[in-house]
Write an enzyme that holds these catalytic residues in place. Structure first.
Site, mmCIF file in Angstrom:
data_model
loop_
_atom_site.group_PDB
_atom_site.id
_atom_site.type_symbol
_atom_site.label_atom_id
_atom_site.label_comp_id
_atom_site.label_asym_id
_atom_site.label_seq_id
_atom_site.Cartn_x
_atom_site.Cartn_y
_atom_site.Cartn_z
ATOM 1 N N HIS A 137 0.860 -1.188 0.000
ATOM 2 C CA HIS A 137 0.000 0.000 0.000
ATOM 3 C C HIS A 137 0.894 1.236 0.000
ATOM 4 O O HIS A 137 1.068 1.914 1.010
ATOM 5 C CB HIS A 137 -0.922 -0.005 1.213
ATOM 6 C CG HIS A 137 -1.987 1.045 1.164
ATOM 7 N ND1 HIS A 137 -3.216 0.888 1.754
ATOM 8 C CD2 HIS A 137 -2.026 2.283 0.594
ATOM 9 C CE1 HIS A 137 -3.949 1.968 1.564
ATOM 10 N NE2 HIS A 137 -3.233 2.835 0.860
ATOM 11 N N HIS A 139 1.758 4.908 -1.634
ATOM 12 C CA HIS A 139 1.538 6.106 -2.442
ATOM 13 C C HIS A 139 2.921 6.581 -2.876
ATOM 14 O O HIS A 139 3.716 7.023 -2.042
ATOM 15 C CB HIS A 139 0.862 7.206 -1.627
ATOM 16 C CG HIS A 139 -0.536 6.895 -1.200
ATOM 17 N ND1 HIS A 139 -1.634 7.584 -1.677
ATOM 18 C CD2 HIS A 139 -1.024 5.989 -0.322
ATOM 19 C CE1 HIS A 139 -2.735 7.104 -1.115
ATOM 20 N NE2 HIS A 139 -2.386 6.134 -0.284
ATOM 21 N N LYS A 220 -6.555 -0.112 -8.537
ATOM 22 C CA LYS A 220 -6.938 0.424 -7.241
ATOM 23 C C LYS A 220 -8.206 1.250 -7.413
ATOM 24 O O LYS A 220 -8.244 2.212 -8.178
ATOM 25 C CB LYS A 220 -5.818 1.303 -6.672
ATOM 26 C CG LYS A 220 -6.224 2.131 -5.456
ATOM 27 C CD LYS A 220 -6.597 1.264 -4.256
ATOM 28 C CE LYS A 220 -7.168 2.100 -3.116
ATOM 29 N NZ LYS A 220 -6.264 3.119 -2.607
ATOM 30 N N HIS A 222 -10.623 3.832 -5.536
ATOM 31 C CA HIS A 222 -10.541 4.773 -4.413
ATOM 32 C C HIS A 222 -11.771 5.662 -4.407
ATOM 33 O O HIS A 222 -12.208 6.155 -5.444
ATOM 34 C CB HIS A 222 -9.278 5.628 -4.520
ATOM 35 C CG HIS A 222 -8.920 6.323 -3.245
ATOM 36 N ND1 HIS A 222 -9.645 7.380 -2.743
ATOM 37 C CD2 HIS A 222 -7.911 6.113 -2.363
ATOM 38 C CE1 HIS A 222 -9.096 7.792 -1.610
ATOM 39 N NE2 HIS A 222 -8.042 7.029 -1.354
ATOM 40 N N HIS A 249 -10.432 1.131 -1.613
ATOM 41 C CA HIS A 249 -10.708 2.064 -0.518
ATOM 42 C C HIS A 249 -12.165 2.450 -0.719
ATOM 43 O O HIS A 249 -12.501 3.169 -1.650
ATOM 44 C CB HIS A 249 -9.752 3.254 -0.639
ATOM 45 C CG HIS A 249 -10.063 4.432 0.221
ATOM 46 N ND1 HIS A 249 -9.066 5.166 0.823
ATOM 47 C CD2 HIS A 249 -11.216 5.050 0.572
ATOM 48 C CE1 HIS A 249 -9.600 6.168 1.498
ATOM 49 N NE2 HIS A 249 -10.911 6.111 1.348
ATOM 50 N N HIS A 275 -6.862 -0.663 4.520
ATOM 51 C CA HIS A 275 -7.228 -0.110 5.838
ATOM 52 C C HIS A 275 -8.643 -0.516 6.241
ATOM 53 O O HIS A 275 -9.563 0.306 6.328
ATOM 54 C CB HIS A 275 -7.050 1.404 5.911
ATOM 55 C CG HIS A 275 -7.334 2.156 4.653
ATOM 56 N ND1 HIS A 275 -8.566 2.163 4.053
ATOM 57 C CD2 HIS A 275 -6.529 2.927 3.890
ATOM 58 C CE1 HIS A 275 -8.504 2.897 2.964
ATOM 59 N NE2 HIS A 275 -7.282 3.376 2.846
ATOM 60 N N HIS A 323 -6.464 14.125 2.010
ATOM 61 C CA HIS A 323 -7.605 14.053 1.101
ATOM 62 C C HIS A 323 -8.073 15.420 0.623
ATOM 63 O O HIS A 323 -9.218 15.576 0.204
ATOM 64 C CB HIS A 323 -8.734 13.246 1.744
ATOM 65 C CG HIS A 323 -8.377 11.801 1.877
ATOM 66 N ND1 HIS A 323 -8.406 10.933 0.816
ATOM 67 C CD2 HIS A 323 -7.918 11.091 2.941
ATOM 68 C CE1 HIS A 323 -8.008 9.742 1.218
ATOM 69 N NE2 HIS A 323 -7.701 9.816 2.503
ATOM 70 N N ASP A 363 0.603 2.746 3.757
ATOM 71 C CA ASP A 363 -0.136 3.936 3.300
ATOM 72 C C ASP A 363 0.805 5.141 3.303
ATOM 73 O O ASP A 363 0.480 6.223 3.795
ATOM 74 C CB ASP A 363 -1.357 4.194 4.173
ATOM 75 C CG ASP A 363 -2.485 4.912 3.446
ATOM 76 O OD1 ASP A 363 -2.268 5.358 2.312
ATOM 77 O OD2 ASP A 363 -3.573 5.038 4.017
#
Length: 569
Positions: A137, A139, A220, A222, A249, A275, A323, A363
């Site tokens: 995971h 980024h 992925k 999201h 996610h 998560h 976010h 993450d």
């Protein structure tokens, strides 16, 4: 001549029945088998030791089968057991575990471990050997993450991103063929294994298929791009066709449906839920229910692990930054607050201890710390033993089962989930020798030696101008496996099988390209030592978590091992 157990342990490392405390935790490891026996002919390198010409070193050349490397007398810790063994490596792959030496004069030398003049030796006595960690995971916000991860014992990173864009800071996707190709090129210069996830948010398959054909190892989904049932169904349909994994996610705001709708959209197909507790994102307040479904492969991210007195306070600001939310917009603040629930955080630790959450990830820089996957895994294991006592599978003598369960969370299980277990994830013949040696006093927090395909890539190294390797300042430094063409020979890039077969990759890549396989049809039962399927319920008013009808919780830790004691300098 007879040696006491203490004297033998000092000379050759622990043997069957000897126990090792892992760093400053409460976890006790006990050696279950010794594959270097019989005693008296141990392979030991050094002045006056046995690995010399005509003694434990034979005349076998490499062409006659001698290994390139032997790690001697290590305590091998893996999901499958705890054994004392010599480990042989040839052409970057593990060839054998057992007893190394010279079969011309020694009994019981394991085939493949015949030490020759062309064999290098790493002394493993008194140290613990584990597989390199796998963080699935990531980024890809900053390339410097790779060094932080490597110096913590991580040797494989998969995820998505293009650098510090808003899309990457929030979501784990490398969107589109152009960016996938540029990232594959950029990652060539970093000494870890890598794989990229494409953006899985689309209601039509064409844009998803072209990303897999460009080299993505999965998709992925999201919520920031829209995690609707239509998106989920489309991504999983494409994944089934191309044998790649889907990570998700889910929809925190429950805009396009509730957790029941998302589960229905899965249609029983394999998916990796990121998560799974929900603070990192997912249906509020009950995304945690997914850990009880056989087609769901659940993971945690490390900012909530383990649950401490500081966990709640740091999460709100982290979430707002990651976010792209504004503290001046009430709806943004409400969105952030809906994800932060102490009750589900407290239950997450226990679900890991039960083997209901199968993987641990970071993450990285998006509400997670890339260099703390391994550290926080062992902090959680310590905290759970402190609160819950020995597991039923363990005894008062050792915590071997609990230790193996937690190790599997960042080694073999993420490898299985993402289709790379035939290459990495465990210490078994045929797999690449991505390995980490630990001194027991620093286990889980500061590796002694990190190897990529049997070549040393990182270690704490003293002043390069000193007369010996140990004078201060001792710092983690890249070694020769991190430089030149060697980097491209011992670090690998994972891609889709379709991209390899159809020529969709950019020209000029120098690293070995390995296809991901066997990601579809996986179930929770494929997660080693972490395959529990409890029925989980979350009270929508109080957020209390019930597992098979019984409330579970844990206390926030005030003090943890592997913390300030190890980071004073």
């Amino acid at each position: 001549m007879r040696l006491s157990r203490e004297a033998r342990a000092r000379l050759y490392g622990p043997t069957v029945g000897d126990r090792i405390r892992l760093a400053d935790t409460n976890l006790i490891l006990e050696v279950e088998e010794d594959w270097t026996l019989p005693p008296g002919e141990e392979a030991v390198f050094g002045g006056g030791k046995t690995v010399r010409d005509g003694m434990a070193q034979s005349q076998r050349s490499r062409s006659e089968g001698a290994p390139d490397l032997v790690i001697t007398n290590a305590v091998v810790l893996d999901w499958w057991g705890v054994v004392k063994a010599d480990v042989g490596v040839r052409d970057g792959r593990i060839v054998a575990l057992g007893k190394a030496g010279n079969p011309d004069i020694m009994d019981g030398v394991t085939p493949g471990l015949e030490i020759g003049p062309g064999t290098e030796v790493i002394s493993g006595q008194g140290r613990i050997l584990t597989p390199g960690g796998i963080d699935v995971h990531i980024h890809f916000i900053a390339p410097q993450q790779a060094w932080e991860a490597l110096f913590s014992g991580i040797t494989t990173m998969t995820g998505g991103g293009t650098g510090p864009s808003e899309g990457t800071k929030a979501t784990t996707c490398t969107p589109g063929p152009w960016y996938i190709h540029r990232m594959l090129e950029a990652l060539e210069g970093l000494p870890l294994n890598f794989g990229l996830l494409g953006k899985g948010n689309a209601s039509s398959p064409q844009a998803l298929e072209e990303q897999i054909l460009a080299g993505a190892i999965g998709l992925k989904i999201h919520e920031d791009w829209g995690a609707t049932p239509a998106v989920i169904d489309t991504a999983l349909t494409v994944a089934e066709a191309y044998d790649v994994q889907v990570a998700i996610h889910t929809d925190t705001l429950n805009e396009s449906g509730f957790v029941e709708d998302t589960l229905a959209a899965f249609k029983g197909r394999t998916i990796h839920t990121f998560h799974s507790e929900g603070a990192g994102g997912g249906h509020a307040p009950d995304i945690l229910r997914v850990v009880g479904y056989p087609n769901v492969l659940p993971s945690s991210t490390n900012p909530t692990m383990p649950y401490t007195v500081n966990t709640l306070d740091e999460h709100l600001d982290m979430l707002m930054v990651c976010h792209h939310l504004s503290p001046n917009i009430p709806e943004d603040v409400a969105f952030a607050e809906s994800r932060i629930r102490p009750e589900t955080m407290a239950a997450e630790d226990v679900l890991h201890d039960l083997g209901a959450i199968s993987m641990m990830t970071s993450d990285s820089q998006a509400m997670g710390r890339v260099g703390e996957v391994i550290l926080r895994t062992w902090q959680t294991a310590h905290k759970m033993k402190e609160e819950r006592g020995p597991l039923p599978q363990d005894s008062t003598r050792n915590d071997n089962f609990r230790i193996r369960r937690y190790l599997a969370k960042y080694t073999i299980n993420p490898a299985i989930a993402h289709g790379i277990a035939e290459y990495v994830g465990s210490i078994e013949p045929g797999k690449y020798a991505d390995l980490v040696l630990w001194h027991p006093a620093f286990f889980g927090v500061k590796p002694d030696l990190v190897l990529k395909a049997g070549f040393i890539v990182a270690t704490p190294m003293g002043d390069p101008n000193a007369s010996i390797p140990t004078p201060e300042p001792v710092r983690y430094r890249p070694m020769f496996a991190a430089f030149g063409k060697a980097l491209t020979r011992v670090s690998f890039t994972f891609v889709s099988q379709a991209a390899l077969e159809r020529g969709g990759l950019p020209a000029g890549l120098n690293r070995t390209l390995l296809p991901v396989r066997k990601t579809r049809g996986l179930t929770k039962k494929d997660m080693r030592l972490n395959d529990a399927l409890p029925q989980v319920e979350v009270d929508p008013e109080t957020y209390r978590v019930l597992v098979d009808g019984e409330e579970i919780t844990s206390e926030p830790a005030k003090i943890l091992p592997l913390a300030q004691r190890y980071f004073l300098f």
